[in-house]
Design a protein around this motif. Structure first.
Motif, short mmCIF file in Angstrom:
data_model
loop_
_atom_site.label_atom_id
_atom_site.label_comp_id
_atom_site.label_asym_id
_atom_site.label_seq_id
_atom_site.Cartn_x
_atom_site.Cartn_y
_atom_site.Cartn_z
N ALA A 182 -2.03 -7.08 13.00
CA ALA A 182 -1.91 -7.59 11.63
C ALA A 182 -3.28 -7.69 10.95
O ALA A 182 -3.42 -7.37 9.79
CB ALA A 182 -1.23 -8.95 11.64
N ASN A 229 -6.78 -6.29 10.46
CA ASN A 229 -7.38 -4.99 10.78
C ASN A 229 -8.30 -4.53 9.67
O ASN A 229 -7.94 -3.70 8.83
CB ASN A 229 -6.24 -3.97 11.02
N ARG A 230 -9.53 -5.08 9.69
CA ARG A 230 -10.50 -4.66 8.67
C ARG A 230 -11.25 -3.42 9.16
O ARG A 230 -12.49 -3.40 9.20
CB ARG A 230 -11.52 -5.77 8.43
N HIS A 231 -10.53 -2.39 9.57
CA HIS A 231 -11.18 -1.22 10.15
C HIS A 231 -12.00 -0.46 9.10
O HIS A 231 -11.77 -0.61 7.89
CB HIS A 231 -10.15 -0.30 10.80
N LEU A 236 -17.54 2.19 4.58
CA LEU A 236 -17.73 0.89 3.93
C LEU A 236 -18.69 1.09 2.77
O LEU A 236 -19.58 1.93 2.84
CB LEU A 236 -18.33 -0.12 4.91
N ARG A 244 -17.03 4.75 0.21
CA ARG A 244 -15.68 4.72 0.78
C ARG A 244 -15.00 6.08 0.51
O ARG A 244 -15.03 6.59 -0.58
CB ARG A 244 -14.88 3.58 0.13
N SER A 256 -9.18 8.69 0.74
CA SER A 256 -8.49 7.85 1.73
C SER A 256 -7.00 7.69 1.41
O SER A 256 -6.17 7.65 2.32
CB SER A 256 -9.17 6.49 1.85
N ASN A 257 -6.65 7.59 0.13
CA ASN A 257 -5.23 7.42 -0.21
C ASN A 257 -4.43 8.69 0.12
O ASN A 257 -3.30 8.62 0.58
CB ASN A 257 -5.07 7.07 -1.69
N ARG A 309 -4.23 8.90 4.06
CA ARG A 309 -3.27 7.93 4.59
C ARG A 309 -1.84 8.42 4.34
O ARG A 309 -0.98 8.33 5.22
CB ARG A 309 -3.51 6.59 3.93
N GLY A 311 -11.96 0.03 -3.51
CA GLY A 311 -10.76 0.85 -3.67
C GLY A 311 -10.15 1.33 -2.37
O GLY A 311 -9.54 2.39 -2.34
N HIS A 312 -10.28 0.55 -1.30
CA HIS A 312 -9.64 0.95 -0.03
C HIS A 312 -8.11 0.94 -0.16
O HIS A 312 -7.43 1.59 0.60
CB HIS A 312 -10.05 0.02 1.11
N ASN A 313 -7.61 0.06 -1.07
CA ASN A 313 -6.18 0.06 -1.34
C ASN A 313 -5.35 -0.59 -0.24
O ASN A 313 -4.14 -0.43 -0.17
CB ASN A 313 -5.73 1.52 -1.58
N ARG A 314 -6.00 -1.35 0.63
CA ARG A 314 -5.26 -1.98 1.72
C ARG A 314 -4.37 -3.11 1.19
O ARG A 314 -3.26 -3.30 1.65
CB ARG A 314 -6.23 -2.52 2.78
N TYR A 338 -3.07 -3.51 -1.86
CA TYR A 338 -1.98 -2.96 -2.66
C TYR A 338 -0.91 -2.36 -1.75
O TYR A 338 0.28 -2.47 -2.01
CB TYR A 338 -2.56 -1.93 -3.62
N LEU A 358 -0.28 -3.33 1.38
CA LEU A 358 0.39 -4.37 2.17
C LEU A 358 1.17 -5.35 1.31
O LEU A 358 2.19 -5.88 1.75
CB LEU A 358 -0.66 -5.16 2.98
N VAL A 387 -5.93 -10.54 2.79
CA VAL A 387 -7.30 -11.01 3.03
C VAL A 387 -7.82 -10.44 4.35
O VAL A 387 -8.94 -9.93 4.43
CB VAL A 387 -7.36 -12.55 3.06
N ASN A 445 -7.18 -7.87 5.93
CA ASN A 445 -7.27 -6.41 6.06
C ASN A 445 -8.24 -5.77 5.11
O ASN A 445 -8.37 -4.54 5.10
CB ASN A 445 -5.87 -5.81 5.90
N CYS A 446 -8.91 -6.56 4.29
CA CYS A 446 -9.85 -5.96 3.35
C CYS A 446 -11.17 -5.67 4.06
O CYS A 446 -11.86 -6.60 4.47
CB CYS A 446 -10.10 -6.87 2.16
N PRO A 447 -11.52 -4.39 4.22
CA PRO A 447 -12.75 -4.06 4.96
C PRO A 447 -14.01 -4.55 4.25
O PRO A 447 -15.05 -4.71 4.87
CB PRO A 447 -12.75 -2.52 5.00
#
Lengths: 401, 78
Positions: free
Chosen positions: A335, A337-339, A344, A348, A352-353, A356, B12-15, B17, B19, B52, B54-56
């Motif tokens: 659950a 997972n700030r991978h 970074l 970034r 990525s979108n 994924r 803009g990792h979009n994690r 949005y 989740l 929160v 999951n935000c890298p």
């Protein structure tokens, strides 16, 4: 191909990310370096540093004052295209140029722009697996994963899909043959350059609704983009999404082939897929980036010299036990997972979108066709080396053996 | 409970949005923002915490003390 260099003698003082040992299994190397260094150095490639801990990798990724992105692929040479634009903007660009060059591309890769590509991706994945129906052994890398990102990016750029073999050759030359002499690399780049010139000419003569025409018409700060900028960005978009996503798809299938409990859970609970995708990206992140040191500078006690490389091994940061619980295990429903699989900070991964979406659809379609599978021959699996790591040969036994 | 996206940190990792699309939106460039002034409807607190975690970029924060008033605006206890 890797392995043009002599074998590594000591990973802390003489490491080489193009060494076949690294390609086959880098995890024990990283564990060893985490205990011993944690920032390794090698005199290869004209000097290169290797931070291993998440904390150090993140700090360098965020520090655009001391590190330049002018070249992000460690090679024997040094970049020919000047900062702040670099050879393939915006990945090779520094602020403030980077900001504008990236902003131009962001809308085309935003979640809302990528969503509509999903039906096309799904239908292509189905087509690939329909073509191998009935075969007892399928190479998940050669017959499946490698084709998916190539087909989608060719569609987005408006390039002929039948040129896919050529695209993969460009990728191989740019990202995998990193330990070849500079002259050979320049010759290889000339092939890519010639191909892109022909595509640009064709798009100038026949404008259409695709990313290539968009870039040819785009303006930055009220001026049209220079031909170097357009060409560099098209090269980036063509190359950056191919073996990276192909690697992530292949590594995920490799994992699921060996972990029936995870595989069966994903088949039974498809809603788990979003979390599972992120966990597979964490555990098998394909991409290591790089920076160059701008000026002599001491980082965490390491005397970094101007023009030395610094690798940013996001895959190693993703396995850091100081940052992740059970870092070396795949916890399919993890659950928290700030991978950092997509990097970074300001660089970034632009795609990525897209990546994924491709990874999720590729796995969903694979599991629909093949809910049961295993490695046909573990010894035959071959991984790429260099800065993008993923299976290149992956024979899968279909069904319950 | 309210969520907040720090626009200076979001890359803009979009994690978030992906989740918790009930709580976050993304703009045309792919940068995230909290929906409805960040107010978290009852029952979605766990999704807010998941976003929160999951935000890298550590761009999302939660204000647990913010209580929503009847007109939908958050009010911080003194």
């Amino acid at each position: 191909m890797t392995g043009h260099h002599p074998p590594v003698t000591d990973w802390a003082t003489d490491f080489d990310h193009a060494d076949p040992v690294w390609a086959a299994n880098p995890f024990p190397i990283w564990d060893d370096l985490r205990r011993r260094c944690p920032i390794a150095h090698s005199d290869r490639y004209g000097g290169v540093w290797l931070p291993i801990r998440h904390e150090d990798v993140a700090a360098i990724a965020y520090d655009t004052d001391h590190f330049t992105s002018q070249s992000v692929i460690v090679t024997e040479g040094r970049p020919l295209a000047p900062a702040p634009q670099g050879i393939a903007p915006p990945i090779s660009s520094d602020p403030p140029f980077h900001h504008e060059a990236r902003r131009l591309l962001l809308p085309a890769f935003s979640p809302k722009a990528i969503g509509p590509l999903e039906p096309f991706t799904r239908s292509y994945c189905n087509e690939l697996l329909d073509a191998v129906a009935g075969e007892p052994v399928v190479d998940a890398a050669e017959q499946y994963a490698q084709h998916i990102p190539v087909r989608i990016i060719a569609h987005m750029l408006g390039f002929p899909p039948e040129d896919a073999d050529e695209f993969r050759e460009f990728v191989h030359d740019a990202l995998e043959s990193v330990d070849l002499p500079v002259e050979t690399r320049i010759e290889n780049f000339a092939k890519l350059d010639g191909y892109l010139r022909a595509q640009v000419e064709d798009h100038l003569a026949n404008p259409r609704n695709d990313l290539t025409t968009f870039l040819l018409n785009a303006e930055m700060n009220g001026e049209p983009l220079t031909p170097e900028h357009v060409g560099g960005t098209i090269a980036l978009l063509l190359i950056a999404g191919i073996d990276t996503t192909w690697s992530a798809i292949g590594a995920s299938i490799w994992h699921l082939a060996q972990h029936p409990e995870d595989r069966r859970r994903l088949v039974a609970e498809p809603d788990l897929m979003p979390l599972a995708i992120e966990e597979l990206l964490r555990a098998y992140a394909p991409v290591t980036m790089a920076r160059l040191v701008k000026e002599d500078f001491e980082f965490n006690g390491c005397p970094m010299k101007k023009n030395e490389w610094v690798l940013l091994p996001f895959p190693a940061a993703n396995r850091d036990p100081e940052f992740f619980d059970r870092a070396d295990e795949v916890v399919i429903d993890r659950a928290e997972n700030r991978h950092a699989a997509f990097g970074l900070g300001i660089h970034r991964c632009l795609g990525s979108n897209l990546a994924r979406m491709e990874l999720r659809v590729a796995l969903e379609v694979w599991l629909e066709h093949f809910p049961e599978f295993s490695l046909a021959d573990p010894a035959a699996v071959r991984w790429s080396g260099g800065q993008v790591r993923g299976p290149r040969t992956l024979p899968i036994q279909i069904g319950i053996p | 409970m309210r969520v907040h996206v720090d626009a200076d940190k979001c890359q803009g990792h979009n994690r978030c949005y992906a989740l918790a699309p009930e709580l976050f939106d993304v703009d045309d460039l792919g940068y995230a923002s909290a929906k409805d002034d960040g107010e978290v409807p009852a029952g979605l607190e766990d999704k807010a915490r998941l976003a929160v975690a999951n935000c890298p970029e550590y761009a999302i924060s939660i204000d647990d003390n913010a209580a929503a008033t009847s007109d939908g605006h958050a009010e911080k206890p003194a």
